[in-house]
Scaffold this motif. Structure first.
Motif, short mmCIF file in Angstrom:
data_model
loop_
_atom_site.label_atom_id
_atom_site.label_comp_id
_atom_site.label_asym_id
_atom_site.label_seq_id
_atom_site.Cartn_x
_atom_site.Cartn_y
_atom_site.Cartn_z
N ASP A 49 6.44 -0.45 -4.71
CA ASP A 49 6.07 -0.73 -6.23
C ASP A 49 6.10 0.58 -6.86
O ASP A 49 4.72 1.09 -6.92
CB ASP A 49 4.95 -1.78 -6.27
N GLU A 50 7.19 0.99 -7.35
CA GLU A 50 6.85 2.21 -7.92
C GLU A 50 6.45 2.29 -9.19
O GLU A 50 5.82 3.36 -9.65
CB GLU A 50 8.32 3.01 -8.09
N GLU A 51 6.36 1.26 -9.90
CA GLU A 51 5.82 1.23 -11.18
C GLU A 51 4.21 1.29 -11.09
O GLU A 51 3.69 1.69 -12.05
CB GLU A 51 6.26 -0.32 -11.89
N ASN A 52 3.89 0.65 -9.97
CA ASN A 52 2.50 0.63 -10.08
C ASN A 52 1.72 1.41 -8.92
O ASN A 52 0.76 1.49 -8.48
CB ASN A 52 1.81 -0.75 -9.70
N TYR A 53 2.74 2.40 -8.42
CA TYR A 53 2.54 3.45 -7.34
C TYR A 53 1.69 2.73 -5.93
O TYR A 53 0.76 3.00 -5.68
CB TYR A 53 1.50 4.64 -7.82
N ARG A 54 2.30 1.56 -5.56
CA ARG A 54 1.91 1.04 -4.49
C ARG A 54 2.92 0.83 -3.35
O ARG A 54 4.04 0.43 -3.60
CB ARG A 54 1.31 -0.39 -4.69
N LYS A 86 -1.79 7.25 -10.95
CA LYS A 86 -0.54 7.06 -11.84
C LYS A 86 -0.41 7.94 -12.78
O LYS A 86 0.59 8.75 -13.25
CB LYS A 86 -0.06 5.64 -12.05
N ASP A 87 -1.49 8.18 -13.67
CA ASP A 87 -1.40 8.78 -14.96
C ASP A 87 -1.47 10.34 -14.72
O ASP A 87 -1.33 11.12 -15.66
CB ASP A 87 -2.38 8.34 -15.85
N SER A 100 -10.09 11.50 -8.19
CA SER A 100 -9.65 10.05 -8.17
C SER A 100 -9.88 9.53 -7.02
O SER A 100 -10.66 9.60 -5.92
CB SER A 100 -8.30 10.02 -8.92
N SER A 158 -2.57 3.71 -7.52
CA SER A 158 -2.37 3.28 -8.93
C SER A 158 -3.39 4.17 -9.68
O SER A 158 -3.06 4.41 -10.80
CB SER A 158 -2.72 1.92 -8.95
N GLU A 159 -4.56 4.51 -9.22
CA GLU A 159 -5.50 5.36 -9.94
C GLU A 159 -4.94 6.68 -10.18
O GLU A 159 -5.60 7.43 -11.10
CB GLU A 159 -6.81 5.29 -9.31
N ASP A 187 -2.60 2.32 -1.80
CA ASP A 187 -2.40 2.04 -3.57
C ASP A 187 -2.94 3.40 -4.13
O ASP A 187 -4.07 3.86 -3.95
CB ASP A 187 -3.51 1.08 -3.63
#
Length: 223
Positions: free
Chosen positions: A89-94, A49-50, A21, A46-47, A44
């Motif tokens: 920003d734990e929701e968006n992993y930043r 996260k999943d 990723s 965010s990529e 960042d």
């Protein structure tokens, strides 16, 4: 703990994931007419996260780390630096840190704190210079030796079993510069995008490792 050390902790945690990723490190600068501005330093994830496991309630997605908090304390002692905010920003992993600077001298002092791993130990580095309508972001003296920074933390390739070139190629590095005036021209050895008064420089750690000056960026503003 410097924020750069905090980032290396993130690298270790996601080492088995990042090769499939992308992780992006970004420096964002906003310059006002009077020479003051805002700097944001962002990791960042965010990529990823999943791909990362869900943290337990009350825990950070990347575990415990006081890195940004210690950076905040260090920045508070610098004259001309204020409005310091850890970014989490734990929701968006930043993750990262932002602050306001009064002038380039204050910005340089701050960058000598949060980008300490780019420097020779104890050496002060001028990250930004300005001559008339031209501003340059200078690479730190160790920016050409990033591979060794990874090996210091992870061990060499034989010891860690990690393909350092592949790891560094998967980690993107961006710099963005916004100004009150439009940009006339920009000089950089990587992909650049000019959007009127904003410049974006995009690279990866592999492309800048081992090559002195690869992160130098010079911007000329319209008069």
């Amino acid at each position: 703990m410097q924020i750069s050390q905090f980032i290396r902790i993130l690298f270790i945690i996601i080492l088995s994931l990042v090769l499939s990723s992308c992780l992006t490190i970004e420096e964002r600068y906003t310059f006002h007419k009077d020479g003051s501005g805002v700097m944001e330093y962002i990791v960042d994830m965010s990529e990823l996260k999943d791909m990362l496991p869900d943290p337990e309630e009350g825990e950070s997605p990347v575990g415990e780390s006081d890195g940004p908090n210690e950076d905040s304390l260090a920045l508070e002692s610098i004259q001309g630096i204020d409005q310091i905010q850890p970014l989490k920003d734990e929701e968006n992993y930043r993750f990262g840190i932002s602050f306001h600077f009064a002038n380039l001298q204050a910005l340089n002092e701050a960058l000598n704190t949060i980008l300490a791993d780019e420097l020779n130990e104890g050496e002060y580095h001028t990250f930004f210079t300005k001559e008339g309508g031209q501003i340059t972001r200078h690479a730190g003296p160790k920016s050409q030796d990033m591979k060794s920074l990874f090996e210091e933390e992870l061990g060499d390739e034989e010891e860690s079993g990690v393909d350092m070139d592949a790891l560094m190629g998967a980690i993107k590095y961006k710099q963005s510069f916004s100004f009150a005036s439009p940009i006339q021209v920009a000089y950089a050895k990587h992909e650049v995008e000019i959007q009127s008064n904003k410049l974006i420089v995009s690279a990866d750690l592999k492309s800048i490792a081992g090559q002195t000056g690869k992160r130098n960026t010079t911007i000329v503003l319209k008069k």
